[in-house]
Structure formats: C-alpha cells, structure tokens
Design a protein around this motif. Structure first.
Motif, PDB file in Angstrom:
ATOM      1  N   SER A   6       0.856  -1.196   0.000  1.00 52.94           N
ATOM      2  CA  SER A   6       0.000   0.000   0.000  1.00 52.94           C
ATOM      3  C   SER A   6       0.888   1.241   0.000  1.00 52.94           C
ATOM      4  CB  SER A   6      -0.894   0.019   1.239  1.00 52.94           C
ATOM      5  OG  SER A   6      -0.114   0.273   2.396  1.00 52.94           O
ATOM      6  N   GLU A   7       0.263   2.374  -0.192  1.00 54.68           N
ATOM      7  CA  GLU A   7       1.007   3.636  -0.140  1.00 54.68           C
ATOM      8  C   GLU A   7       1.654   3.810   1.232  1.00 54.68           C
ATOM      9  OE1 GLU A   7       0.196   8.354   0.239  1.00 54.68           O
ATOM     10  OE2 GLU A   7      -1.382   7.128  -0.644  1.00 54.68           O
ATOM     11  N   ASP A   8       0.902   3.526   2.294  1.00 54.24           N
ATOM     12  CA  ASP A   8       1.452   3.653   3.650  1.00 54.24           C
ATOM     13  C   ASP A   8       2.624   2.710   3.865  1.00 54.24           C
ATOM     14  OD1 ASP A   8      -0.394   5.625   4.303  1.00 54.24           O
ATOM     15  OD2 ASP A   8      -1.795   4.212   5.237  1.00 54.24           O
ATOM     16  N   ASP A   9       2.505   1.471   3.337  1.00 56.52           N
ATOM     17  CA  ASP A   9       3.612   0.514   3.444  1.00 56.52           C
ATOM     18  C   ASP A   9       4.871   1.082   2.800  1.00 56.52           C
ATOM     19  OD1 ASP A   9       1.973  -1.454   4.608  1.00 56.52           O
ATOM     20  OD2 ASP A   9       1.545  -2.396   2.670  1.00 56.52           O
ATOM     21  N   ARG A  11       5.728   4.150   2.108  1.00 56.65           N
ATOM     22  CA  ARG A  11       6.280   5.280   2.859  1.00 56.65           C
ATOM     23  C   ARG A  11       6.963   4.810   4.142  1.00 56.65           C
ATOM     24  NH1 ARG A  11       4.795  10.301   0.889  1.00 56.65           N
ATOM     25  NH2 ARG A  11       3.060  10.308  -0.582  1.00 56.65           N
ATOM     26  N   GLU A  12       6.443   3.740   4.731  1.00 54.05           N
ATOM     27  CA  GLU A  12       7.066   3.184   5.936  1.00 54.05           C
ATOM     28  C   GLU A  12       8.368   2.457   5.609  1.00 54.05           C
ATOM     29  OE1 GLU A  12       6.086  -0.364   9.107  1.00 54.05           O
ATOM     30  OE2 GLU A  12       4.402   0.838   8.382  1.00 54.05           O
ATOM     31  N   PRO A  15      11.297   5.493   4.401  1.00 55.55           N
ATOM     32  CA  PRO A  15      10.980   6.801   4.990  1.00 55.55           C
ATOM     33  C   PRO A  15      11.957   7.910   4.600  1.00 55.55           C
ATOM     34  CG  PRO A  15      11.953   5.377   6.637  1.00 55.55           C
ATOM     35  CD  PRO A  15      11.726   4.542   5.410  1.00 55.55           C
ATOM     36  N   LYS A  20       7.929  13.699   2.409  1.00 55.40           N
ATOM     37  CA  LYS A  20       6.512  13.907   2.726  1.00 55.40           C
ATOM     38  C   LYS A  20       5.785  14.722   1.660  1.00 55.40           C
ATOM     39  CE  LYS A  20       7.611  17.694   5.907  1.00 55.40           C
ATOM     40  NZ  LYS A  20       7.316  18.912   5.280  1.00 55.40           N
ATOM     41  N   ASP A  24       0.477  11.632  -3.090  1.00 53.63           N
ATOM     42  CA  ASP A  24      -0.089  10.288  -2.996  1.00 53.63           C
ATOM     43  C   ASP A  24      -0.231   9.655  -4.378  1.00 53.63           C
ATOM     44  OD1 ASP A  24      -0.291  10.892  -0.320  1.00 53.63           O
ATOM     45  OD2 ASP A  24      -2.474  11.128  -0.338  1.00 53.63           O
TER      46      ASP A  24
END
Length: 144
Positions: A6-9, A11-12, A15, A20, A24
């Motif tokens: 996922s997008e969150d994955d 970015r995690e 990092p 930032k 998206d």
C-alpha cells in the motif's frame, strides 16, 4: 487491481527516500506499475496466493518486499524528471536561495537499475521458471 504494497507501506519501508511532499498519486502510480510487473514475474497464481496469505506468511513478506523495490524503481524516474516548456530542468531555485539539483539521466538510470535488480533478487525464489509470464491460455490436444 489489488497490490501487495500500500502507499502507507511504501512510505514506511522507505521513509528517507520518499519525502513527505511526494504526492499520494505519484506513490500509487508507481505501486500499480510495480504490482503489474511483479505479477508478470511470478505468475497470477503465486501473486494471488500471496494476496490471500496472512501478513506473516513468508511468500507474502518476500513478494511484498520485492514489490516495494519495484515501486521505487518506477518512482525514481518520475520524481527525478522536471519537464518545463524549455526542456528538462537540471537545477532550479526554490524558496529563498536554495537551488535544487537533480540526478543526471545516467545517475537516475543507475539508481533505478539498482532497485530493479534488488526486486528481482528478492523475488527470485518465486519467479516463473524462465522469468517470463505464463501463457494466457493452453492448447489442449485430443490425441497422443
């Protein structure tokens, strides 16, 4: 199309690589491309099985990792290229006296290749035998 990352994955996982301010849509666009490429490498059956597995299953962890590197491979070129009416920008002024410089095309190619090679190495245990997608259909024989 469903993807393992996922997008969150992403970015995690990266990092320090993904600022930032990266939109998206830029991240998602790269994930979709990575998902399609990885599905081609491992085949629909292995990819779909990994999608259905739990987050602690080894195949899912490995293929998710490979998809993350592939997404970075696709994102690097898009993020490093600034097109203007006069051509591709090598450096530009931002707020104050800051000058933003970008990697040269050769440097960008080297970085994207590293991400691609890492993704392929990670996914190696699950790649199709010859590294190409399987046939879209099979011809059945009614004879010997």
């Amino acid at each position: 199309m469903a993807s393992l990352v996922s997008e969150d994955d992403l970015r995690e996982y990266f990092p320090f690589e993904i600022h930032k301010d990266v939109g998206d849509h830029q991240v998602v666009f790269s994930i979709v491309s990575a998902s399609k490429r990885l599905r081609g490498w491992v085949g629909d059956a292995a990819y779909d099985a990994a999608l259905a597995e739990g987050d602690t299953d080894e195949r899912k962890i490995i293929l998710r990792n490979a998809e993350g590197y592939l997404a970075m491979h696709f994102m690097m070129l898009a993020l490093n290229t600034r097109l203007r009416a006069g051509g591709i920008v090598r450096s530009e002024m931002s707020e104050g006296d800051t000058v933003n410089s970008y990697f040269s095309p050769a440097e960008t190619a080297a970085f994207t290749t590293q991400y691609l090679e890492m993704a392929r190495e990670i996914a190696e245990p699950y790649l199709l035998h010859d590294g190409t997608p399987g046939p879209a259909f099979e011809v059945a024989s009614d004879g010997d």
